[in-house]
Design an enzyme around this catalytic site. Structure first.
Site, short mmCIF file in Angstrom:
data_model
loop_
_atom_site.label_atom_id
_atom_site.label_comp_id
_atom_site.label_asym_id
_atom_site.label_seq_id
_atom_site.Cartn_x
_atom_site.Cartn_y
_atom_site.Cartn_z
N GLU A 146 -39.72 39.76 8.92
CA GLU A 146 -40.73 39.04 9.69
C GLU A 146 -41.48 38.09 8.75
O GLU A 146 -41.99 38.52 7.71
CB GLU A 146 -41.70 40.04 10.33
N ARG A 147 -41.50 36.83 9.14
CA ARG A 147 -42.16 35.78 8.32
C ARG A 147 -41.56 35.69 6.92
O ARG A 147 -42.26 35.36 5.96
CB ARG A 147 -43.67 36.01 8.23
N GLU A 270 -51.81 43.20 18.47
CA GLU A 270 -50.64 42.42 18.89
C GLU A 270 -49.58 43.32 19.54
O GLU A 270 -48.39 43.23 19.24
CB GLU A 270 -50.05 41.67 17.70
N ASP A 343 -56.10 34.36 10.50
CA ASP A 343 -54.76 34.82 10.13
C ASP A 343 -54.10 33.96 9.06
O ASP A 343 -53.24 33.14 9.39
CB ASP A 343 -53.87 34.84 11.40
N GLU A 371 -46.09 31.77 5.73
CA GLU A 371 -45.97 31.63 7.18
C GLU A 371 -46.68 30.38 7.68
O GLU A 371 -46.19 29.70 8.58
CB GLU A 371 -46.57 32.88 7.85
N HIS A 499 -55.03 26.82 12.75
CA HIS A 499 -54.11 27.32 13.78
C HIS A 499 -53.64 26.26 14.77
O HIS A 499 -53.57 26.52 15.99
CB HIS A 499 -54.72 28.50 14.53
N TRP A 522 -53.56 32.26 21.14
CA TRP A 522 -52.43 31.82 20.33
C TRP A 522 -52.19 30.32 20.51
O TRP A 522 -51.20 29.78 20.06
CB TRP A 522 -51.15 32.62 20.70
#
Ligand code: GCU
Length: 679
Positions: A146-147, A270, A343, A371, A499, A522
């Site tokens: 992941e990432r 999440e 994040d 990321e 973001h 998101w």
């Protein structure tokens, strides 16, 4: 034929330039000493301890100077797992409190030698800043990461425990050489399967290798494991059947891996299960696991990265969730807190949770894997980012309450202090995808060992161990690295923007992004709030009031549009397009200049690198060069996308003295990269 070509190449280029250089050696390029040298010096210690023998062996193989005497002194507890080195031209004396301290000392000496530092008169004492210096691998059991942007996971679960890849040991050695002493082997979005007896046996084979390098293994665990794996009715942390299941599982693990480190838990975040599924709190969940681990001195790292789609600002939610639980956690629980409140953005203010918990242990979580910083395509040296957080003054215990001092035991004594970062390591031959990604792994280790080191010094150490000890190479590369993170901020998200990435995979710009039915928290618009008036998230008391989570002196600075540093302006304020900035420019113009500066800075990085051709092996030269080309194109993509999109609100011209957009907004909006995000 091949031979002829090689001979020809050798004739045209000196040997060092044609030699294949794939980056697999990382910063570990020690040169074996000749028999003569070895004969004239001694490396002495009598011990059967495997770590001590390893420390000795590394020096026997690579130390080309005077004799060294190694010793462990159990009385010197203040040294922790650090060491003392004293000596002159004839003899060096190394003393450690723990065997592993001698290994760290050995690597320290080899680093001095590799970077041409004087070793004729040594008086060194090193005590690590944090007790647990841990990498978090977000590796899945199917070997996707992941990432992760450096290929598949290093861990070949299908082959373990029978087949042992030589890279397991190389990985452990690299970590030990920079003081990393712990690893979480699997993704925080954890598969319950990792706790099956079959995987525990597989894990043992890794733990056995890592132990020789002073590294403990930890696991990410899925809170629903008792139900999914053990068949219990539920996974309620207060259910005796569940408590027993964990107790037995922990016992099983310690029987197989006696020095197992503990668990990392992502709960009720999440979509992951957690204690709240049963009406319990994070403390109920963490304490139940902490109790199971207590007898074995195991640790729970409980993540504070929790947020839910609600009317509340995402940036406020971790604080709201955890502050009421302060004091309720066991002393072997450490709350693991991401550096910023959202994040791992290219830039965030420090997370207000640091220092807000008075009676609970806290640790920082950084992200080494990029990321949100252009994956393994962009060169971004992250030591300045790490230091920015560590050196942030929270004022929690008065002036000087930096995040570093709150978490390293200086201001808040703790049973064990810790610092974590999400790894950028994968199966790629150069380990990290981008050759310069290695510097971020290195930098995290060095800062976990000593957070007072400067980013410059760490860069210099890394460059000279990895590429060249020639100042004509070190100086420009160091300069390029030092500016690189700010460059990424400039072309991606200057002035506190955050973001505004493409959905889900987070590569490239999508400030217009809006997924039908998607979670608002998101979506880029949730963060940038662009409208005809201006840009930015109002987190003052007129808005979400996230500034109230900071201490008074900081609150006043961040909360006042006049005082707020430019770098956080649009994080905390909704700023009119025509607002006059500290530079005297309007906010819109300033934004344009920042994006343009980012583009120009990447071009300058290309120039620096291209000029160094010939001073570095051809393979790494070309590979870095081609990544810089991608970065340069991406920077223009970011600039055009963001400026053309925000211009639809500002309705102002892009200042005429900066480079004109080369894309059409409508074309950029059509870009949909097919990058899978594995969790
Ligand atoms: C980010 C990231 C996820 C990850 C999560 C976490 O949101 O995009 O892939 O799982 O952080 O830290 O848990």
């Amino acid at each position: 034929m091949m031979k002829v070509i090689i001979l020809l190449l050798l004739f045209i280029f000196p040997y060092s330039i044609v030699r294949a250089e794939d980056g697999s050696k990382l910063w570990l390029r020690y040169v074996s000493v000749s028999k003569d040298v070895a004969h004239n010096r001694s490396i002495s210690i009598h011990s059967k301890d495997p770590i001590i023998l390893l420390a000795k062996q590394e020096l026997v193989n690579f130390w080309g100077k005077q004799s060294i005497e190694l010793a462990v002194d159990r009385k010197l507890t203040y040294l922790k797992d650090g060491f003392k080195i004293t000596g002159n031209l004839n003899r060096i004396k190394v003393i450690a409190h723990e065997p592993v301290g001698l290994l760290y000392a050995a690597y320290h000496l080899l680093q001095l030698q590799a970077t041409n530092q004087p070793v004729s008169n040594l008086n060194i004492e090193e005590i690590p800043s944090f007790d647990i210096r841990i990498l978090n691998h977000w590796d899945n059991l199917d070997r996707t990461v992941e990432r992760g942007y450096a290929g598949y996971s290093l861990w070949k679960w299908d082959e373990l425990p029978g087949v042992i890849s030589p890279r397991y040991e190389e990985y452990a050695r690299a970590n030990a050489s920079i003081g990393i002493n712990a690893v979480v082997i699997n993704n925080v979005n954890a598969s319950p399967q990792i706790l099956s007896s079959q995987y525990v046996i597989k894990l043992k084979s890794l733990a056995d290798i890592f132990r020789r390098y002073g590294i403990k293994v930890y696991l990410s665990v899925n809170f629903s494991s008792p139900k999914i794996l053990g068949g219990t009715k539920d996974s309620d942390p207060l259910n005796p059947e569940v408590i027993l299941w964990w107790k037995n599982k922990v016992k099983e693990i310690y029987q197989v891996i006696p020095d197992f480190g503990g668990f990392l838990v992502k709960a009720n975040s999440e979509g992951q299960p957690g204690p709240q599924d049963y009406g319990r709190t994070h403390a109920d969940g963490a304490n139940m696991l902490a109790d199971a681990l207590k007898a074995y001195h195991g640790v729970i790292m409980w993540r504070a990265f929790v947020y839910n789609p609600s009317s509340e600002d995402r940036a406020k939610q971790a604080y709201q969730e955890f502050v009421p639980l302060d004091g309720a956690f066991r002393d072997n629980v450490i709350i693991q807190i991401k550096n910023g409140p959202i994040d791992f953005q290219p830039r965030e203010p420090f997370n207000p949770l640091f220092g807000a918990l008075q009676k609970s242990n806290e640790m920082v979580e950084f992200q080494i894997t990029q990321e949100y910083l252009g994956f393994a395509n962009h060169l971004a040296y992250l030591a300045p980012l790490f230091k920015e957080t560590l050196d942030s003054d929270t004022y929690a215990d008065g002036k000087g309450s930096t995040v570093a001092k709150l978490t390293d035991g200086t201001l808040r004594p703790a049973r064990k202090t810790a610092i974590a970062a999400v790894a950028n390591i994968g199966e790629d031959i150069n380990w990290t995808g981008h050759h310069f990604g290695q510097a971020n792994w290195f930098a995290f280790g060095r800062l976990a060992w000593n957070h007072e080191l400067s980013s410059e010094q760490i860069a210099e150490e890394w460059i000279s161990m990895t590429f060249s000890t020639d100042n004509k190479f070190i100086d420009p590369v160091k300069k390029m690295m030092m500016g690189s993170r700010e460059t990424v901020v400039n072309y991606m998200m200057p002035l506190g923007l955050h973001h505004i990435f493409a959905f889900d995979h987070h590569y490239g710009p999508e400030p217009w992004g809006d997924q039908e039915g998607g979670r608002p928290d998101w979506m880029p618009w949730y963060y940038h709030h662009a409208d005809t008036v201006g840009l930015g998230f109002d987190r003052t008391s007129n808005g979400s009031n996230a500034i109230s989570q900071y201490r008074p002196p900081i609150q006043e600075v961040f909360g006042d549009i006049q005082l707020c540093p430019d770098q956080y302006l649009l994080w905390f304020h909704h700023v009119p397009w025509s607002y006059t900035m500290k530079s005297g420019r309007s906010m819109w113009d300033e934004l344009c200049y920042k994006y343009d500066a980012g583009v120009q800075q990447v071009r300058a990085m290309q120039q620096v690198w291209d000029r160094l051709e010939g001073q570095v092996d051809q393979q790494r030269f070309v590979e870095v060069q081609s990544k810089l080309k991608i970065q340069s194109r991406d920077a223009v993509w970011w600039k055009d996308a963001c400026l053309l999109y925000f211009q639809t609100f500002s309705k102002k011209p892009i200042p005429y003295d900066i480079e004109r957009p080369v894309h059409e907004l409508e074309d950029l909006k059509k870009i949909k990269l097919m990058i899978k995000h594995h969790n």
